[in-house]
Scaffold this motif. Structure first.
Motif, short mmCIF file in Angstrom:
data_model
loop_
_atom_site.label_atom_id
_atom_site.label_comp_id
_atom_site.label_asym_id
_atom_site.label_seq_id
_atom_site.Cartn_x
_atom_site.Cartn_y
_atom_site.Cartn_z
N LEU A 184 -5.94 5.03 -9.08
CA LEU A 184 -5.00 3.79 -8.80
C LEU A 184 -5.09 3.04 -10.06
O LEU A 184 -3.91 2.58 -10.35
N LYS A 185 -6.20 2.58 -10.42
CA LYS A 185 -6.20 1.46 -11.86
C LYS A 185 -5.33 2.15 -12.71
O LYS A 185 -4.60 1.24 -13.48
N GLU A 186 -5.68 3.37 -13.00
CA GLU A 186 -5.05 4.02 -14.18
C GLU A 186 -3.32 4.22 -13.72
O GLU A 186 -2.56 3.89 -14.87
N PHE A 187 -3.08 4.44 -12.77
CA PHE A 187 -1.53 4.65 -12.41
C PHE A 187 -1.01 3.15 -12.65
O PHE A 187 0.16 3.18 -13.16
N LEU A 188 -1.73 2.10 -12.04
CA LEU A 188 -1.06 0.77 -12.37
C LEU A 188 -1.13 0.23 -13.84
O LEU A 188 -0.09 -0.28 -14.24
N GLY A 189 -2.04 0.84 -14.79
CA GLY A 189 -2.09 0.62 -15.98
C GLY A 189 -1.01 1.27 -16.75
O GLY A 189 -0.27 1.00 -17.84
N ASN A 190 -0.58 2.46 -16.24
CA ASN A 190 0.62 3.06 -17.02
C ASN A 190 2.02 2.34 -16.84
O ASN A 190 2.87 2.73 -17.29
N LYS A 191 1.88 1.60 -15.66
CA LYS A 191 3.38 0.88 -15.22
C LYS A 191 3.39 -0.47 -15.62
O LYS A 191 4.29 -0.86 -15.86
N SER B 277 6.76 -11.47 -9.79
CA SER B 277 5.65 -10.42 -10.15
C SER B 277 5.05 -9.78 -8.67
O SER B 277 4.34 -8.88 -8.86
N SER B 278 4.53 -11.06 -8.01
CA SER B 278 3.73 -10.25 -6.85
C SER B 278 4.65 -9.54 -5.82
O SER B 278 4.09 -8.55 -5.49
N THR B 279 6.20 -9.73 -5.94
CA THR B 279 6.69 -8.82 -5.18
C THR B 279 6.88 -7.47 -5.74
O THR B 279 6.73 -6.48 -5.20
N LEU B 280 6.94 -7.60 -7.00
CA LEU B 280 7.22 -6.19 -7.85
C LEU B 280 5.96 -5.34 -7.58
O LEU B 280 6.04 -4.00 -7.39
N VAL B 281 4.78 -5.91 -7.86
CA VAL B 281 3.47 -5.14 -8.03
C VAL B 281 3.33 -4.94 -6.65
O VAL B 281 2.70 -3.65 -6.52
N GLY B 282 3.38 -5.62 -5.61
CA GLY B 282 2.79 -5.52 -4.24
C GLY B 282 3.72 -4.30 -3.71
O GLY B 282 3.30 -3.55 -3.02
N SER B 283 5.07 -4.33 -3.89
CA SER B 283 5.83 -3.09 -3.45
C SER B 283 5.54 -1.63 -4.10
O SER B 283 5.51 -0.81 -3.50
N LEU B 284 5.15 -1.74 -5.43
CA LEU B 284 4.60 -0.74 -6.00
C LEU B 284 3.31 -0.10 -5.42
O LEU B 284 3.03 1.16 -5.14
N ILE B 285 2.37 -0.96 -5.11
CA ILE B 285 1.11 -0.54 -4.40
C ILE B 285 1.42 -0.11 -3.14
O ILE B 285 0.87 0.78 -2.63
N ASP B 286 2.26 -0.65 -2.24
CA ASP B 286 2.77 -0.35 -1.00
C ASP B 286 3.13 1.22 -1.15
O ASP B 286 2.95 1.96 -0.32
N ASN C 169 -0.23 14.37 -6.29
CA ASN C 169 1.55 14.46 -6.07
C ASN C 169 1.92 13.21 -5.89
O ASN C 169 3.27 12.97 -6.23
N ALA C 170 1.48 12.14 -5.41
CA ALA C 170 2.07 10.94 -5.45
C ALA C 170 2.23 10.33 -6.69
O ALA C 170 3.39 9.65 -6.94
N GLU C 171 1.28 10.36 -7.83
CA GLU C 171 1.36 10.03 -9.06
C GLU C 171 2.76 10.55 -9.71
O GLU C 171 3.44 10.13 -10.31
N ASP C 172 2.73 11.88 -9.60
CA ASP C 172 3.88 12.65 -9.92
C ASP C 172 5.00 12.22 -9.36
O ASP C 172 6.06 12.06 -10.10
N THR C 173 5.29 11.90 -8.10
CA THR C 173 6.57 11.55 -7.61
C THR C 173 7.00 10.15 -7.83
O THR C 173 7.93 10.17 -8.36
#
Length: 389
Positions: free
Chosen positions: A63-70, A125-134, A156-160
Motif C-alpha cells: 500500500l505504501k509503495e502504491f501511494l508513493g507511485n501516485k 488533499s485530504s479528499t483526494l488521498v482519502g478517496s484513493l485509499i478508500d 490485481n487492485a494495483e493493476d486496476t
C-alpha cells in the motif's frame, strides 16, 4: 527627402521609450505562452504525503509503495507535534498511519480501523488521498470476495487502479468542437496587442509629428525649395513605414512566441490587428494636432492605453465587466477589436459562434472610428490653418 530624414532622426531618438513597451509586452507574452496549458489537457495531481507503517507486513508495504507511485512520499518524525507543524506549514498535505493488524483485518474482510490520519479539515488533499485509499481498499476487498487470495487481490487492485484513460474536457457551447483548436496562445497574444499598439504609436509618432509641425520649423521648411505637398508626402511616408514596421514586428513575434504559424481563421486575427493599428495611428495623429509636450505625450499614452484596456475587455474579459462599463466600451474602438478577437479564438467560451459576417462587422466598426478620427484631424488642421491666416 530632407523631411523624411528628419522624421527618421526624431523616430530613432524616441525609439528607446518604445522599446521599453515592446520588451515588457514580449516578456509577458512569452511567460504566458510557456506557463499556459491547452484547455483540453488533463494532468494528474501529485501531493506531498507522509505514510507511517505500523503493521510492517508485505501487504502494508504494498500500500505504501502504491501511494508513493501516485504521490510524493515525505519523511517525517512520528511525533504528533512534528506532524501538526508539517501540516500547518504545508510541508505535507496528508499524513497516514497504517495501523497494526492491517493485513489480518484486510484478509478477513474488515475495513474499519485500518488507518488513522492527520489532515487539514475539508482540504483538497485530504479528499483526494482519502478517496484513493478508500478506492484501493474496496478494490482489494472486491477481488477477495471473488475468491482471490490476499496477495493476488492486492496485485490485481494495483493493476486496476494504475490503468490510465485519455481525458479531455469538452465545452458544450455552440460550435465548441469546431472552435476548440483556435483556443490558443495566439488569442491571448492578440488580446493585449491594442494596449501596446496605442502606447508605442503614441509615444513615438506624436512627438515626431508635433516637432515637424512646429511653427518655427514649419516656417523654415516653407522657405526652402520643398513644397508643402512634398512635406506632407514625406511625413505620411515616414509614418506609414513606421506603423507597418511596428505591426509586422508584432505579427512575426507572435509566431515565435507561439511556435506555430497562423492558420485558417487566425488570419482574421491578423487582419483585426492591422485595422486596430490604423485606429491607434489615427488617435496618435489626433493627439499630435494639439501639440502636447513630450511629458504630456507619455501621460496621454498611459491614460488612453489603460483606459481602453480596462473599459473594453483587454485586461478584464468582457463577460466580467458590468453593464455600465460595457455601454461606455461600445463607444471605444478597442471594444470592437476585443469582440472580434473573442469570436475568432474564444467563441467556445463566450457562446458567440464564429461567423465571417460578424467578424467583418466588428472590423468595419473599427474602420468607421478610423474615418471619424481622421475627419477630426482634418477639421482641426483646417481650423489651425484659418487661425494662422
Amino acid at each position: 527627402m530632407q523631411v523624411f530624414k528628419a522624421f527618421n532622426k526624431i523616430m530613432i531618438s524616441r525609439f528607446p521609450i518604445a522599446l521599453i513597451w515592446i520588451i515588457i509586452f514580449l516578456v509577458i507574452s512569452i511567460i504566458t505562452a510557456k506557463s499556459s496549458n491547452d484547455y483540453t489537457e488533463f494532468k494528474d495531481t501529485k501531493l506531498d504525503i507522509c505514510v507511517f507503517d505500523e503493521d510492517n507486513t508485505q501487504e502494508s508495504k504494498a500500500l505504501k509503495e502504491f501511494l508513493g507511485n501516485k504521490h510524493n512520499l515525505i519523511t517525517l518524525e512520528n511525533d504528533k507535534d512534528t506532524i501538526l507543524d508539517a501540516l500547518y506549514y504545508e510541508r505535507v498535505g496528508y499524513v497516514l498511519t497504517i495501523s497494526e493488524g492491517y493485513a489480518e483485518k484486510l484478509k478477513s474482510g474488515e475495513i474499519n480501523d485500518l488507518f488513522t490520519n492527520y489532515h487539514v479539515h475539508d482540504s483538497y488533499s485530504s479528499t483526494l488521498v482519502g478517496s484513493l485509499i478508500d478506492e484501493y481498499v474496496n478494490t482489494v476487498r472486491s477481488y477477495l470476495i471473488s475468491g482471490e487470495d490476499l496477495s493476488k487481490a492486492i496485485k490485481n487492485a494495483e493493476d486496476t487502479l494504475s490503468l490510465e484513460a485519455d481525458v479531455k474536457t469538452e465545452s458544450f457551447s455552440e460550435g465548441s468542437k469546431e472552435n476548440a483548436q483556435y483556443k490558443s496562445d495566439f488569442g491571448y497574444y492578440f488580446q493585449y496587442l491594442p494596449y501596446v499598439f496605442i502606447s508605442v504609436i503614441i509615444v513615438v509618432l506624436c512627438p515626431i509629428i508635433t516637432t515637424l509641425n512646429n511653427r518655427e520649423i514649419k516656417n523654415r521648411t516653407n522657405c526652402s525649395c520643398i513644397s508643402s505637398g512634398s512635406q506632407s508626402i514625406q511625413i505620411i511616408l515616414g509614418s506609414s513605414l513606421f506603423i507597418a514596421a511596428v505591426w509586422l514586428f508584432f505579427i512575426i513575434a507572435g509566431i515565435f512566441v507561439k511556435g506555430e504559424f497562423y492558420v485558417k481563421r487566425e488570419w482574421f486575427g491578423v487582419l483585426n490587428s492591422f485595422v486596430f493599428i490604423l485606429v491607434a495611428s489615427a488617435i496618435a495623429i489626433l493627439i499630435s494636432s494639439f501639440s502636447p509636450s513630450s511629458t504630456g505625450v507619455n501621460v496621454i499614452a498611459n491614460i488612453v492605453g489603460l483606459g481602453m484596456s480596462f473599459l473594453c475587455g483587454i485586461f478584464v474579459p468582457l463577460s466580467l465587466l458590468g453593464d455600465g462599463v460595457l455601454k461606455i466600451g461600445k463607444f471605444l474602438p478597442a471594444y470592437w477589436y476585443v469582440k472580434a478577437n473573442d469570436m475568432i479564438y474564444f467563441s467556445s467560451d463566450t457562446g458567440e459562434s464564429f461567423t465571417v459576417s460578424k467578424i467583418f462587422e466588428y472590423i468595419g466598426i473599427q474602420m468607421i472610428f478610423v474615418v471619424v478620427l481622421f475627419a477630426l484631424v482634418m477639421l482641426i488642421m483646417k481650423a489651425n490653418h484659418d487661425k494662422a491666416e
